[in-house]
Design a protein around this motif. Structure first.
Motif, mmCIF file in Angstrom:
data_model
loop_
_atom_site.group_PDB
_atom_site.id
_atom_site.type_symbol
_atom_site.label_atom_id
_atom_site.label_comp_id
_atom_site.label_asym_id
_atom_site.label_seq_id
_atom_site.Cartn_x
_atom_site.Cartn_y
_atom_site.Cartn_z
ATOM 1 N N ASN A 1 0.828 -1.204 0.000
ATOM 2 C CA ASN A 1 0.000 0.000 0.000
ATOM 3 C C ASN A 1 0.864 1.256 0.000
ATOM 4 O O ASN A 1 1.826 1.362 0.764
ATOM 5 C CB ASN A 1 -0.919 0.013 1.221
ATOM 6 N N THR A 2 0.532 2.185 -0.871
ATOM 7 C CA THR A 2 1.230 3.460 -0.961
ATOM 8 C C THR A 2 0.218 4.580 -0.842
ATOM 9 O O THR A 2 -0.965 4.338 -0.580
ATOM 10 C CB THR A 2 1.968 3.572 -2.309
ATOM 11 N N ARG A 3 0.652 5.794 -1.106
ATOM 12 C CA ARG A 3 -0.272 6.933 -1.057
ATOM 13 C C ARG A 3 -1.096 7.038 -2.329
ATOM 14 O O ARG A 3 -1.885 7.968 -2.513
ATOM 15 C CB ARG A 3 0.505 8.235 -0.841
ATOM 16 N N TYR A 4 -0.909 6.071 -3.197
ATOM 17 C CA TYR A 4 -1.666 6.075 -4.443
ATOM 18 C C TYR A 4 -2.682 4.937 -4.446
ATOM 19 O O TYR A 4 -3.204 4.565 -3.417
ATOM 20 C CB TYR A 4 -0.706 6.004 -5.638
ATOM 21 N N HIS A 5 -2.902 4.349 -5.615
ATOM 22 C CA HIS A 5 -4.042 3.467 -5.847
ATOM 23 C C HIS A 5 -3.571 2.006 -5.929
ATOM 24 O O HIS A 5 -2.747 1.655 -6.768
ATOM 25 C CB HIS A 5 -4.681 3.917 -7.171
ATOM 26 N N GLU A 6 -4.085 1.148 -5.006
ATOM 27 C CA GLU A 6 -3.850 -0.300 -5.080
ATOM 28 C C GLU A 6 -5.201 -1.013 -5.053
ATOM 29 O O GLU A 6 -6.070 -0.666 -4.249
ATOM 30 C CB GLU A 6 -2.995 -0.817 -3.928
ATOM 31 N N SER A 7 -5.344 -2.002 -5.931
ATOM 32 C CA SER A 7 -6.615 -2.744 -5.964
ATOM 33 C C SER A 7 -6.409 -4.075 -6.651
ATOM 34 O O SER A 7 -5.317 -4.394 -7.114
ATOM 35 C CB SER A 7 -7.695 -1.939 -6.702
ATOM 36 N N THR A 8 -7.479 -4.866 -6.750
ATOM 37 C CA THR A 8 -7.554 -6.152 -7.445
ATOM 38 C C THR A 8 -6.275 -6.980 -7.320
ATOM 39 O O THR A 8 -5.316 -6.780 -8.062
ATOM 40 C CB THR A 8 -7.885 -5.942 -8.948
ATOM 41 N N SER A 9 -6.308 -7.931 -6.418
ATOM 42 C CA SER A 9 -5.142 -8.760 -6.137
ATOM 43 C C SER A 9 -5.477 -10.238 -6.294
ATOM 44 O O SER A 9 -6.642 -10.630 -6.329
ATOM 45 C CB SER A 9 -4.657 -8.506 -4.706
ATOM 46 N N ARG B 1 7.779 7.385 -5.726
ATOM 47 C CA ARG B 1 6.657 7.977 -4.984
ATOM 48 C C ARG B 1 5.977 9.130 -5.723
ATOM 49 O O ARG B 1 5.343 9.985 -5.120
ATOM 50 C CB ARG B 1 7.095 8.428 -3.583
ATOM 51 N N LYS B 2 6.111 9.141 -7.051
ATOM 52 C CA LYS B 2 5.408 10.111 -7.868
ATOM 53 C C LYS B 2 4.693 9.385 -8.994
ATOM 54 O O LYS B 2 5.234 8.443 -9.563
ATOM 55 C CB LYS B 2 6.376 11.145 -8.458
ATOM 56 N N THR B 3 3.473 9.838 -9.295
ATOM 57 C CA THR B 3 2.744 9.209 -10.384
ATOM 58 C C THR B 3 3.388 9.554 -11.725
ATOM 59 O O THR B 3 3.974 10.614 -11.897
ATOM 60 C CB THR B 3 1.279 9.674 -10.399
ATOM 61 N N VAL B 4 3.259 8.614 -12.660
ATOM 62 C CA VAL B 4 3.787 8.794 -14.012
ATOM 63 C C VAL B 4 2.611 8.896 -14.970
ATOM 64 O O VAL B 4 1.745 8.019 -14.998
ATOM 65 C CB VAL B 4 4.701 7.617 -14.410
ATOM 66 N N LYS B 5 2.599 9.968 -15.776
ATOM 67 C CA LYS B 5 1.511 10.177 -16.737
ATOM 68 C C LYS B 5 1.989 9.858 -18.145
ATOM 69 O O LYS B 5 3.159 9.980 -18.467
ATOM 70 C CB LYS B 5 1.014 11.623 -16.672
ATOM 71 N N ASP B 6 1.031 9.435 -18.990
ATOM 72 C CA ASP B 6 1.374 9.216 -20.394
ATOM 73 C C ASP B 6 1.316 10.535 -21.145
ATOM 74 O O ASP B 6 1.131 11.604 -20.543
ATOM 75 C CB ASP B 6 0.470 8.156 -21.018
ATOM 76 N N ASP B 7 1.448 10.483 -22.477
ATOM 77 C CA ASP B 7 1.494 11.717 -23.256
ATOM 78 C C ASP B 7 0.155 12.450 -23.292
ATOM 79 O O ASP B 7 0.078 13.586 -23.740
ATOM 80 C CB ASP B 7 1.985 11.431 -24.685
ATOM 81 N N LYS B 8 -0.929 11.787 -22.785
ATOM 82 C CA LYS B 8 -2.225 12.448 -22.685
ATOM 83 C C LYS B 8 -2.505 12.965 -21.282
ATOM 84 O O LYS B 8 -3.594 13.456 -21.005
ATOM 85 C CB LYS B 8 -3.330 11.485 -23.105
ATOM 86 N N GLY B 9 -1.514 12.802 -20.413
ATOM 87 C CA GLY B 9 -1.692 13.242 -19.042
ATOM 88 C C GLY B 9 -2.449 12.268 -18.169
ATOM 89 O O GLY B 9 -2.910 12.626 -17.083
#
Length: 646
Positions: free
Chosen positions: A218-226, A245-253
């Motif tokens: 578990n982090t400060r972001y999104h965890e689900s479906t295991s 610990r930083k989110t990565v966005k694609d070229d569409k943000g």
């Protein structure tokens, strides 16, 4: 005049300013829509419409925002306005989502009418084919319904709880209960809901029994479906794309989703997680599930090659823990809409959620058999109460105990998404079984073959089942009539023969096999009468004309000679010892010649036939002149032979 001109310029500038402001507002709404932030997009689009600006594209995106945010009532109203006011700009996808929204709010008749429009304007769309092929799919859903006793999960919260997976004496599930987020999980590639994974021992009645998993998971972001392996040492789960610990966005943000793997340490905690090689920054992978032998990982993705919004895939897990190349499960399972949340049972039944297959509304749970990695079987809606007008998803099932869990955002729940436990009272009727019966016979002699093997071979040449003919030469078996199969008959000394049975309606079928000898000319000097197991060639007493009853037996010999043009025969005729020896010799010669003449008249070349009468010279037993024997003992010596010649 000067003042009028100035006023007109100011008015035009004001109007232009309003237009520019609306365009900027729409652009901002589109940015939110494209990044799956549907709630902010809805607020912006409604604000634009309140100012009098409406277009087909705006209505479409507003309707889709409601749709993906599971607000099907407002979605239906928005699509209705789109269809009514901009009929020439309505796309097939608009019709489909409109029909789905109507179905979800219980307006089935109107939904069917809109779906018919979708079918009219669509060519080659699997969803149209599914609905068009079975207009009465609601009857099938009704037939599959009523097989589960459904109960709310004791550990639900007022927030979102979903994605149960079996773990130890309980389950692992996903929830935003500790974030205070109050954000409905939207079942898209949205990574905005900051969810965590929790475990609970279901035998405990205390809410204190619900515990978060380790911080490495578990982090400060999104965890689900295991999903966790049977030995409890490896876990696959979904997390949004992040690094340091930083989110990565694609070229569409957009922040995409990835499947990660964690291994349990000797200290009993989940160790550092690892990225899987088929993940990407440009598309999402999510919702992992394992095959019964844990050699295959199933998951959902929108990677290139996907049919719709999301498809189901599988990938091989190698012995060294590396992975093969992901494979799409194909168009029988995947549609142009959403397929997601796979789960595979011990009996290799794949359960998944979809809004592309005919259902009750929103996401429904479906099932299909995938034994031998076959993904072409019939896809069945599991019916009520598992499915409802709302979204129903993350279905898991223990076939040994006939119990399981699923999640839904249906009305009456404690939170936005709730987990439900269930017990299955009646298995889903997957099988379309076709009974196939028949006999196996010698093609020439027509003799029933006892102990012949009957095999069922699938289209990949894999043997599915086999049986043998009984003491009467009969066999009986059942086939899966949703697939094509070959039924093959085999017997030692005979050439195998098979017949293909395609997909059918399950009506019983009779297949009688007539097998040919594999090499009838191999045994020079052998008696073909014995090989063909002919009955006695009878003649009337003191005559040599062939009787009608014997013509049937001689026709079998003729059939063999027609089948094998190189076959040559010598017809020998024998009598018993009763009567003068010279007469018996003459009579037997006449009978042999009569047999040859009969065969020549039937088209057999005389160059392939010779005859000889032996009278009583070659008795098979002790019944010679002067020896008292029964009639049956004498009859043994009265015989015809068809000796194979070189």
């Amino acid at each position: 005049m000067k003042y009028k001109v100035n006023f007109l310029i100011v008015a035009l500038l004001f109007v232009q300013g309003l237009v520019n402001a609306q365009e900027r507002l729409i652009q901002k709404g589109n940015e939110k829509f494209d990044s799956y932030s549907f709630s902010p997009a809805i607020d912006i689009y409604k604000k634009v419409m309140d100012k009098g600006y409406v277009s087909a594209d705006l209505l479409r995106k507003l309707g889709n925002s409601y749709y993906y945010n599971a607000d099907y009532t407002d979605a239906a109203e928005t699509y209705k306005k789109l269809v009514a006011d901009y009929s020439l700009e309505v796309t097939p996808e608009d019709y489909f989502k409109y029909a789905q929204s109507l179905k979800t709010i219980g307006e089935y008749d109107t939904s069917k009418s809109i779906m018919n429009k979708f079918i009219e304007v669509t060519k080659g769309d699997g969803r149209a084919t599914a609905y068009d092929a079975d207009r009465d799919f609601m009857s099938e859903i009704k037939e599959n319904s009523g097989r589960y006793n459904l109960r709310p999960f004791a550990y639900n919260s007022p927030y979102s709880d979903f994605a149960p997976s079996f773990y130890k004496e309980g389950i692992i599930f996903s929830s935003d209960r500790d974030t205070g987020n109050f954000a409905r999980y939207r079942h898209t590639w949205n990574a905005k809901d900051f969810l965590d994974l929790y475990e609970v021992n279901v035998d405990s009645a205390s809410m204190d029994n619900v515990k978060k998993l380790d911080k490495n998971v578990n982090t400060r972001y999104h965890e689900s479906t295991s999903v966790v392996t049977k030995d409890g040492k490896t876990m696959y789960f979904t997390r949004n794309n992040s690094e340091k610990r930083k989110t990565v966005k694609d070229d569409k943000g957009i922040v995409r989703l990835k499947i990660l793997r964690a291994v349990l340490t000797d200290e009993g905690i989940w160790g550092e997680v690892e990225d899987l090689p088929f993940n990407s920054d440009s598309y999402s992978t999510a919702n992992p599930a394992l095959s019964p032998d844990e050699k295959t990982l199933y998951f959902a993705s929108d990677m290139p090659g996907t049919f719709g919004a999301s498809d189901l895939y599988r990938v091989t897990i190698n012995k060294d823990r590396t992975f093969g190349t992901p494979q799409n499960l194909g168009p029988n399972i995947n549609t142009e809409a959403r397929e997601t949340f796979p789960y595979v049972t011990s009996e290799e039944i794949l359960y998944f959620s979809s809004d592309g297959h005919p259902g009750l509304g929103g996401l429904d749970v479906f099932a299909t058999k995938i034994k031998r990695q076959d993904f072409t079987g019939k896809v069945l809606n599991v019916g009520k109460p598992i499915n409802s007008k709302s979204d129903d998803f993350t279905f898991i099932f223990n076939e040994e105990q006939r119990t399981g869990y699923m999640a839904s955002n249906r009305e009456g729940g404690l939170g936005f998404d709730d987990i439900y436990s269930f017990t299955e009272t009646r298995p889903l009727a997957f099988d379309c079984l076709q009974k196939v019966t028949g006999t196996v016979r010698d093609k020439i002699s027509n003799k029933l073959l006892v102990g012949a093997t009957i095999k069922v071979i699938d289209e990949n040449n894999e043997e599915l089942l086999s049986t043998i003919t009984d003491s009467d030469g009969n066999y009986s078996l059942e086939l899966d009539c949703t697939k094509g199969n070959f039924v093959r008959a085999l017997m030692e000394g005979y050439v195998p023969f098979e017949e293909y049975i395609g997909i059918s309606d399950g009506k019983p079928k009779i297949i009688d096999f007539y097998l040919e000898r594999d090499n009838i000319t191999a045994g020079f000097g052998d008696d073909l009468a014995k090989l063909l197991q002919l009955s006695t060639i009878y003649f009337d007493f003191d005559k040599y004309d062939i009787k009608k009853v014997s013509e049937v037996e001689i026709e079998k010999v003729i059939a063999a000679m027609e089948k094998y043009p190189s076959l040559k025969l010598k017809i020998n005729s024998h009598t018993d010892s009763r009567g003068p020896a010279a007469y018996n010799l003459w009579l037997s010669q006449k009978r042999a010649e009569s047999t040859v003449n009969y065969m020549i008249k039937k088209g057999i070349s005389k160059n392939r036939l010779v005859s000889e009468g032996f009278g009583e010279k070659k008795l098979l037993n002790e019944c010679s002149d002067g020896v008292r024997c029964t009639t049956d003992r004498h009859d043994v010596n009265r015989r015809s032979e068809f000796i194979i010649q070189e």
